[in-house]
Design a protein around this motif. Structure first.
Motif, PDB file in Angstrom:
ATOM      1  N   GLN A 142      80.580  50.258  58.195  1.00  0.00           N
ATOM      2  CA  GLN A 142      81.159  48.924  58.117  1.00  0.00           C
ATOM      3  C   GLN A 142      80.127  47.803  58.248  1.00  0.00           C
ATOM      4  OE1 GLN A 142      83.877  48.236  61.308  1.00  0.00           O
ATOM      5  NE2 GLN A 142      82.340  48.444  62.895  1.00  0.00           N
ATOM      6  N   ASP A 143      79.054  48.012  58.998  1.00  0.00           N
ATOM      7  CA  ASP A 143      78.084  46.939  59.228  1.00  0.00           C
ATOM      8  C   ASP A 143      77.004  46.863  58.159  1.00  0.00           C
ATOM      9  OD1 ASP A 143      79.445  46.384  61.513  1.00  0.00           O
ATOM     10  OD2 ASP A 143      78.083  47.504  62.821  1.00  0.00           O
ATOM     11  N   VAL A 144      76.893  47.878  57.345  1.00  0.00           N
ATOM     12  CA  VAL A 144      75.743  47.957  56.444  1.00  0.00           C
ATOM     13  C   VAL A 144      76.123  48.063  54.979  1.00  0.00           C
ATOM     14  CG1 VAL A 144      74.223  48.965  58.182  1.00  0.00           C
ATOM     15  CG2 VAL A 144      75.657  50.463  56.803  1.00  0.00           C
ATOM     16  N   LEU A 145      77.417  47.948  54.682  1.00  0.00           N
ATOM     17  CA  LEU A 145      77.858  48.105  53.302  1.00  0.00           C
ATOM     18  C   LEU A 145      78.890  47.047  52.963  1.00  0.00           C
ATOM     19  CD1 LEU A 145      77.002  50.189  51.187  1.00  0.00           C
ATOM     20  CD2 LEU A 145      79.050  51.492  51.710  1.00  0.00           C
ATOM     21  N   ALA A 146      78.777  46.475  51.779  1.00  0.00           N
ATOM     22  CA  ALA A 146      79.715  45.437  51.355  1.00  0.00           C
ATOM     23  C   ALA A 146      81.084  46.037  51.068  1.00  0.00           C
ATOM     24  CB  ALA A 146      79.181  44.733  50.105  1.00  0.00           C
ATOM     25  N   GLY A 147      82.116  45.213  51.210  1.00  0.00           N
ATOM     26  CA  GLY A 147      83.458  45.662  50.868  1.00  0.00           C
ATOM     27  C   GLY A 147      83.549  46.019  49.397  1.00  0.00           C
ATOM     28  N   GLY A 148      84.295  47.086  49.095  1.00  0.00           N
ATOM     29  CA  GLY A 148      84.422  47.521  47.716  1.00  0.00           C
ATOM     30  C   GLY A 148      83.310  48.435  47.252  1.00  0.00           C
ATOM     31  N   ARG A 149      82.345  48.743  48.121  1.00  0.00           N
ATOM     32  CA  ARG A 149      81.274  49.691  47.787  1.00  0.00           C
ATOM     33  C   ARG A 149      81.423  50.925  48.659  1.00  0.00           C
ATOM     34  NH1 ARG A 149      79.318  48.636  43.063  1.00  0.00           N
ATOM     35  NH2 ARG A 149      77.559  49.990  43.592  1.00  0.00           N
ATOM     36  N   TYR A 150      81.007  52.081  48.130  1.00  0.00           N
ATOM     37  CA  TYR A 150      81.221  53.349  48.820  1.00  0.00           C
ATOM     38  C   TYR A 150      79.917  54.134  48.869  1.00  0.00           C
ATOM     39  CZ  TYR A 150      86.152  52.306  47.986  1.00  0.00           C
ATOM     40  OH  TYR A 150      87.379  51.695  47.958  1.00  0.00           O
ATOM     41  N   PRO A 151      79.586  54.707  50.022  1.00  0.00           N
ATOM     42  CA  PRO A 151      78.387  55.552  50.087  1.00  0.00           C
ATOM     43  C   PRO A 151      78.632  56.893  49.411  1.00  0.00           C
ATOM     44  CG  PRO A 151      79.565  55.635  52.178  1.00  0.00           C
ATOM     45  CD  PRO A 151      80.294  54.620  51.317  1.00  0.00           C
ATOM     46  N   LEU A 152      77.556  57.589  49.126  1.00  0.00           N
ATOM     47  CA  LEU A 152      77.645  58.954  48.605  1.00  0.00           C
ATOM     48  C   LEU A 152      77.497  59.907  49.787  1.00  0.00           C
ATOM     49  CD1 LEU A 152      76.445  57.045  46.289  1.00  0.00           C
ATOM     50  CD2 LEU A 152      75.640  59.146  45.236  1.00  0.00           C
ATOM     51  N   CYS A 153      78.199  61.014  49.769  1.00  0.00           N
ATOM     52  CA  CYS A 153      78.073  61.953  50.875  1.00  0.00           C
ATOM     53  C   CYS A 153      78.579  63.326  50.472  1.00  0.00           C
ATOM     54  CB  CYS A 153      78.822  61.451  52.112  1.00  0.00           C
ATOM     55  SG  CYS A 153      80.614  61.398  51.932  1.00  0.00           S
TER      56      CYS A 153
END
Length: 611
Positions: free
Chosen positions: A276-287
């Motif tokens: 939540q602190d390091v990624l903009a809303g509407g963007r998703y990390p890969l995992c």
């Protein structure tokens, strides 16, 4: 009409509606059966996306003639040796897949065990099975599924084109392959090879990373963080991407519970919370995350498709996942997906100067891309500037030099060499926006606004955690007019805003008055800050907890209180910003997940000049 028992064929067709939705679901069931049978190599072939023909061939332990007869009966399985649904150690266990498939398609199975002299073949057409007959076959099993849904034409109408169904089959194969790196997987559509994943060697984590690179791309394997955490009966391992490597959807988030691919809202929500602190809303990390849970504490028998699970202790799993990801991000807090390998990214070779060549007016940077998103604003602006400046006549160089607000010789005397950290020594400011720094083996370009935004954000969070965010009283309070809905949102959040040093009160019927602002902001546009806060609060809705909301407010405040692009910095300010970045968590990316700096290795630059 009196109550009656439905015919077996009709029962199987009803069950098939839950198990068999499309060719991909057939492939999933058959490939999982092959894995349960101990196969080390699995080959899938499709015709017309699987609608006309699907074959799955494995080198597993195979089946005898008697087992073939039982395999196509409902609820016949070898995977519950103790009849205990709370101790499931196989991917399949319901005994519904083969009879369900056979009820809506033409099914042929050829199988041979290790100790058998020959294989055996059985056919089932629309639920009608034949007796097994001898057939030539190597050890393992080959299953053919022809004319899917020929017995239920209504279902056939809902299938998509052959290419679309093939794409779904590739996707499910990739998901299964990620969980089983020691198995080779191959998929063909007609004569075209769509997927080729040889078995990976080495220990579990090395094999997983190799398979992840093959499926998700080298960019992910090069910019991922290892996760390995355990608590009570749950262990979470795998890899997550750096915040600067993200996508616009969650399709690249792969989750596995006891090696079973799942899509679970609880887990997806926990991943979002961890970033939540390091990624903009509407963007998703890969995992790609693997949950090893004691079978007694997870229920995989929620749905026949087995794509959903239920945990005995949801809070334990969610808490462990969030803490594991955050610990991983904190351990790599200053790392970003920011390295640029020029040798790989420049398409043209160095010309042979021994051969006569036509005069050239300049060098094209169109082939130059970064490992960050091509749309990253700061990176594209850098290369645009370089493209505009490169190749100018010698007489025009002074015009280019004037774009630097600080000259190299002015910087050298402002900082001691012993104080220089990993980000190096500031050399110049380009276009009043980017700081150019140099360390021992790299050239580093820093976006001053993005970098300072992260620094302010982390200071606000630290002050919030200690309960002492310093505020400054405005000499003249600022009155901000807002529409009624936005005004109500601001006033409703006033207690939380006060914790962050922002004192807001109602003023009349259409305005609020701001009496204090966070001291970190210095001078800022209070009206713009309050307007943006009100608009963003409308997007957040009520789905966030208090702590998450405070962190979102921190991000908005930090954006307004940071050094803006276009502000000229002197040498001391640039170097102080670099030193602050080196000691600030997550300084490799701004609050919106964009990189704060990119790095050009001198070795890569040298190769451009054939050195």
């Amino acid at each position: 009409m009196p109550i009656r028992i439905l015919p077996n064929n009709l029962v199987n067709q009803i069950a098939a509606g839950e198990v068999v939705e499309r060719p991909a679901s057939v492939i999933k069931e058959l490939v999982e059966n092959a894995i349960d049978a101990g196969a080390t190599s699995i080959e899938v072939r499709l015709v017309d996306g699987g609608k006309s023909l699907m074959t799955v061939t494995d080198n597993g332990k195979g089946m005898s003639a008697d087992e073939l007869v039982l395999a196509v009966e409902r609820h016949a399985t070898s995977k519950l040796p103790d009849d205990n649904l709370f101790n499931i150690n196989f991917l399949g266990f319901r005994g519904e897949a083969l009879p369900s498939i056979a009820s809506v398609a033409r099914l042929t199975i050829i199988s041979r065990t290790k100790d058998s002299d020959s294989g055996w073949k059985i056919e089932v057409n629309g639920g009608e099975k034949s007796a097994p007959v001898p057939a030539a076959h190597n050890q393992g099993t080959r299953i053919e599924v022809r004319d899917l849904f020929y017995a239920t034409p209504a279902r056939l109408k809902f299938l998509k084109t052959g290419s679309a169904e093939t794409t779904q089959c590739v996707d499910i194969m990739q998901r299964i392959a990620l969980a089983n790196p020691g198995i080779a997987f191959y998929l063909y559509e007609g004569d075209k090879k769509k997927l080729a994943l040889p078995a990976c060697n080495g220990d579990l984590f090395d094999a997983r990373l190799e398979r992840l690179g093959a499926v998700m791309g080298r960019e992910f394997s090069d910019n991922s963080i290892l996760i390995d955490a355990e608590r009570d009966s749950v262990r979470i391992s795998g890899y997550v991407s750096l915040p600067t490597l993200n996508k616009a959807n969650s399709l690249s988030q792969f989750l596995f519970v006891n090696n079973r691919p799942v899509r679970d809202k609880l887990l997806l929500g926990a991943i979002r919370g961890a970033y939540q602190d390091v990624l903009a809303g509407g963007r998703y990390p890969l995992c790609a995350l693997f949950f090893d849970v004691d079978p007694r504490y997870v229920d995989v028998n929620v749905h026949p498709a087995k794509a959903e699970v239920r945990f005995y202790d949801n809070a334990l799993v969610r808490g462990l996942l969030v803490s594991a990801i955050r610990n991983g991000l904190n351990a790599q807090a200053n790392r970003a997906n920011n390295a640029i390998n020029l040798e790989e990214l420049v398409h043209d070779n160095i010309p042979d100067f021994s051969q006569p060549q036509a005069p050239q007016t300049g060098f094209s940077w169109e082939g130059l891309k970064t490992h960050t998103s091509p749309s990253t604003p700061q990176v594209s602006r850098i290369y645009q500037s370089l493209n505009q400046g490169y190749g100018r006549r010698q007489a025009e160089l002074p015009e280019l030099e004037r774009k630097f607000s600080v000259r190299v010789e002015e910087v050298e005397d402002t900082v001691q060499r012993s104080d220089v950290g990993p980000l190096g020594l500031a050399k110049a400011q380009f276009h009043d926006t980017y700081i150019i720094a140099q360390n021992e083996d790299s050239l580093i370009i820093v976006d001053q606004h993005a970098a300072h935004e992260r620094i302010v954000m982390e200071k606000l969070k630290a002050g919030l955690a200690q309960g002492n965010v310093a505020s400054q009283i405005l000499l003249i309070p600022e009155i901000v007019d807002l529409p009624a809905p936005e005004k109500e949102r601001i006033l409703a959040a006033a207690p939380e805003l006060e914790k962050l040093g922002l004192a807001v009160e109602e003023f009349g019927t259409t305005a609020v008055i701001v009496r204090e602002t966070p001291a970190l902001l210095g001078e800022c546009d209070v009206k713009k800050l309050m307007t943006d806060l009100a608009e963003e609060m409308a997007e957040w809705g009520t789905g966030f907890e208090l702590t998450e909301k405070l962190h979102l407010v921190c991000a908005t405040i930090a954006c307004h209180g940071s050094v803006r692009a276009g502000r000229r910095l002197n040498a001391e300010e640039m170097n102080r910003l670099l030193r602050d970045m080196e000691k600030t968590p997550h300084s490799g990316q701004c609050n919106h997940g964009r990189p704060t700096y990119v790095e050009l290795k001198i070795s890569d630059i040298a190769k451009l000049f054939d050195r």
